[in-house]
Design an enzyme around this catalytic site. Structure first.
Site: not given
Length: 252
Positions: A35, A122
């Site tokens: 991230h 996802e």
């Protein structure tokens, strides 16, 4: 706040709380994924886990199962891609089967209602498959179960978005490692965020297709799809309050 985490209970207490299916079981599902250089690898696990515990603490008869930490493969246009060191993912079939097995185990304990809180975009369709497979198997066995599947960001209103992004919102597709996730982490785990390492990038733009093998040049070297620089703890508190209250309102 009461302890709602199943992993902290002895088996006798767990049995008493869940017998005859009187509790809803919340299962956070996330991912280990980069991230950006300013934040840990686990926001997709920590954020839904925190929300799950807060929801269960405010609602009636809900318990939180240990989170599933490994998620489906990071995609370039939503998570930066699977080629960043630290991003550790599994196949869709592995995730589907694992979630199904965990839910089946809880059904075997007598539980009948489940809430999957997703923290990784996802994962979504693979969680749908696991839920559908479980419901159909239980139906054939004359067991009635119900599975709620949600992603926490779907509970964020346009009004809150306007407050969090007063200069304009580039869209959910480029929020990976940006203001939203960083703000939440600043609120719940500030020790895992180092804003001195945050990189200012323009919101990512992509062609209207995917390509395999993925092209690393589509993503900024930082791994983020937008800039996290305007993230604040106050914005994180605002986002979390709305998500938690909305989930409790809908599912309590």
């Amino acid at each position: 706040m009461k302890d709602v985490k199943i992993e902290n209970m002895d088996w006798v207490s767990y049995k008493e709380l869940t017998e005859e299916g009187k509790c809803k079981i919340i299962l956070p599902v996330g991912a280990i994924e980069q991230h950006g250089p300013h934040m840990s690898l686990n926001p997709d696990v920590l954020i839904p886990s925190h929300i799950a515990e807060e929801v269960a603490g405010k609602a009636d008869n809900m318990l939180v199962a240990p989170a599933i930490s490994y998620g489906y493969k990071s995609q370039v246009k939503s998570g930066g891609g699977n080629f960043f060191p630290g991003t550790t993912c599994v196949s869709g079939s592995s995730l589907e089967n694992y979630v199904f097995d965990v839910l089946q185990a809880y059904v075997n304990h007598g539980n009948r209602e489940f809430i999957l809180i997703n923290g990784h975009f996802e994962n979504s369709m693979h969680l749908c498959e696991a839920a559908d497979k479980l419901v159909n198997k239980c139906k054939a066995e004359k067991i009635s179960v119900k599975v709620y599947l949600l992603s926490y960001w779907d509970f964020i209103s346009e009004e809150t978005i306007a407050k969090v992004f007063p200069d304009g919102f580039a869209g959910w597709a480029v929020e990976h490692g940006g203001v939203l996730e960083t703000s939440i982490m600043l609120k719940i785990y500030p020790e895992l965020v180092d804003m001195s390492k945050a990189v200012d990038v323009e919101p990512a733009t992509f062609p209207p297709y995917d390509v395999f093998p993925p092209d690393p040049s589509w993503v900024a070297p930082s791994g983020t799809l937008s800039s996290p620089l305007k993230a604040t703890e106050e914005k994180g508190a605002l986002i979390l309050e709305e998500c938690i209250s909305g989930i409790v309102q809908h599912l309590n």
